[in-house]
Design an enzyme around this catalytic site. Structure first.
Site, PDB file in Angstrom:
ATOM      1  CE  LYS A   1      49.117  67.202  23.813  1.00 36.62           C
ATOM      2  NZ  LYS A   1      48.632  66.796  25.131  1.00 36.62           N
TER       3      LYS A   1
ATOM      4  CE1 TYR B   1      47.920  51.135  -6.851  1.00 38.54           C
ATOM      5  CE2 TYR B   1      47.483  53.095  -5.540  1.00 38.54           C
ATOM      6  CZ  TYR B   1      48.337  52.348  -6.331  1.00 38.54           C
ATOM      7  OH  TYR B   1      49.580  52.805  -6.601  1.00 38.54           O
TER       8      TYR B   1
HETATM    9  C1  LIG Z   1      47.492  67.683  25.526  1.00 39.70           C
HETATM   10  C2  LIG Z   1      47.360  68.166  26.903  1.00 39.70           C
HETATM   11  C3  LIG Z   1      46.502  69.242  27.212  1.00 39.70           C
HETATM   12  C4  LIG Z   1      45.594  69.883  26.187  1.00 39.70           C
HETATM   13  O1  LIG Z   1      44.462  69.094  25.945  1.00 39.70           O
HETATM   14  P1  LIG Z   1      43.259  69.599  25.023  1.00 39.70           P
HETATM   15  O2  LIG Z   1      42.206  68.599  25.229  1.00 39.70           O
HETATM   16  O3  LIG Z   1      43.769  69.608  23.625  1.00 39.70           O
HETATM   17  O4  LIG Z   1      42.917  70.965  25.484  1.00 39.70           O
HETATM   18  C5  LIG Z   1      46.505  69.709  28.508  1.00 39.70           C
HETATM   19  N1  LIG Z   1      47.279  69.164  29.465  1.00 39.70           N
HETATM   20  C6  LIG Z   1      48.097  68.120  29.205  1.00 39.70           C
HETATM   21  C7  LIG Z   1      48.913  67.559  30.306  1.00 39.70           C
HETATM   22  C8  LIG Z   1      48.159  67.585  27.928  1.00 39.70           C
HETATM   23  O5  LIG Z   1      48.957  66.536  27.687  1.00 39.70           O
END
Ligand SMILES: *Cc1c(COP(=O)(O)O)cnc(C)c1O
Length: 334
Positions: free
Chosen positions: A33, A242
């Site tokens: 994601k 800045y």
């Molecule tokens: C983002 C997510 C993960 C992964 O989490 P990490 O802490 O990066 O391993 C797993 N399950 C769901 C539902 C998520 O949204």
């Protein structure tokens, strides 16, 4: 613009460490994601599939469509759905079930205590009936832990509640895959008996567990490099950037480099200057497309460890990497 290196050897090292925990690479679903946590979804999907990873998780259908050809299955966490033999869709509420097309593969998310997405445990029977009635194909049942990274009893409480969910599902004779573990949960687990882990941050090289736990040797996959734009001598007392926040304590040589907050690098206050992993200090405020460092080297490795940078900025490694602009060019290295 700056550029990002993606270290394939480190990525595979991390996947191997995770596979030692799960017992098999077939049980790893790589979480892609948000542009693979800023690492480039295309690159990470392709490297993961070369390594033999068969499962992936994306934020939405658009991300899934872009990379699904690399995997046997891609779990889509939210949004639009469609019937596709390679895709499955998380069910986040009872209402969502009635809007889905017959034949769509789904994975029921059960809220065991995080109170974010997912149906309530009390709604489980109703959800299973509704999925059947709607003609959806249930292939998984999942939950998400609210504090797997902390040393507290919450984790065990949620685990126990999920065991109860599994019992109900199995009693119905349903053959599904069960999954609940994210990175923190798999890193702390001593024995793993589910069908899949959804692993994100650990694959990218960070162990965000409370320091009370045993550390797993993981290696950061991503590093950011910036190239020099200009060099100039600075006299003692002259100011940089800045607000003139940095005042030269002596005569020195400084250079500007082509990365700034417009590229997603965090704009830290000049009172608490960020120092690179090689010990080079930022001078003055970060500009939109520029940063200033002492010296005149042709390039600077701005960051090779997002967890260290996150500590400095008062955030978590996740935010440092996902903030990076997706159009920073990426190079795969070994
Ligand atoms: C983002 C997510 C993960 C992964 O989490 P990490 O802490 O990066 O391993 C797993 N399950 C769901 C539902 C998520 O949204």
């Amino acid at each position: 613009m700056a550029y990002i290196t993606i270290n394939r050897t480190h990525f595979y090292h991390n996947l191997n460490k995770i596979a030692l925990k799960t017992g098999s690479i077939d049980k790893i679903a790589i979480v892609l994601k948000d542009n693979a946590y800023g690492h480039s979804i295309d690159i990470i999907a392709s490297l993961a599939s070369e390594f033999g990873i068969k499962h992936a998780v994306t934020r939405d259908l658009e991300e899934a469509e872009a990379i699904k050809f690399h995997f046997e299955n891609v779990l889509v966490l939210a949004g639009e759905s469609r019937a596709d033999p390679r895709l499955s869709f998380a069910i986040n509420s009872l209402a969502q079930i009635t809007q889905m097309t017959k034949g769509t593969q789904v994975e029921l998310k059960v809220d065991t205590g995080m109170h974010r997405n997912g149906i309530a445990i009390e709604e489980l029977e109703e959800a299973l009936d509704s999925i059947k009635l709607q003609g959806l194909e249930l292939i998984g049942v999942m939950t998400h832990f609210r504090s797997a990274d902390e040393l507290s009893s919450d984790f065990f409480w949620q685990k126990k509640r999920f065991e109860e969910v599994k019992r109900v599902v199995k009693e119905r004779g349903l053959k599904v895959r069960f999954h609940s573990h994210n990175s923190a949960a798999i890193l702390r687990s001593k024995q793993f008996d589910e069908d899949l882990v959804r692993v994100g941050i650990a694959a990218y090289g960070y162990d965000e567990l409370d320091c009370a736990f045993d550390k797993t040797d993981l290696r950061p996959v991503l590093a950011i490099h910036a190239k020099k734009v200009a060099t100039k001598p600075l006299r003692k007392g002259e100011r940089v950037g800045y607000g003139g926040g940095f005042v030269a304590p002596r005569d020195m040589i400084v250079s500007t480099y082509n990365i700034g907050y417009g590229d997603g690098w965090i704009r830290a206050s000049d009172k608490d200057a960020y120092c690179t992993d090689d010990g080079v200090m930022t001078l003055g405020r970060v500009s939109m497309d520029l940063m200033v460092f002492e010296g005149e080297s042709p390039s600077v490795c701005v960051m090779a460890n997002a967890q260290r940078a996150a500590k400095h900025f008062g955030t978590i490694s996740y935010e440092v990497v996902t903030s990076l602009s997706s159009d920073i060019p990426k190079i795969i290295i070994d």
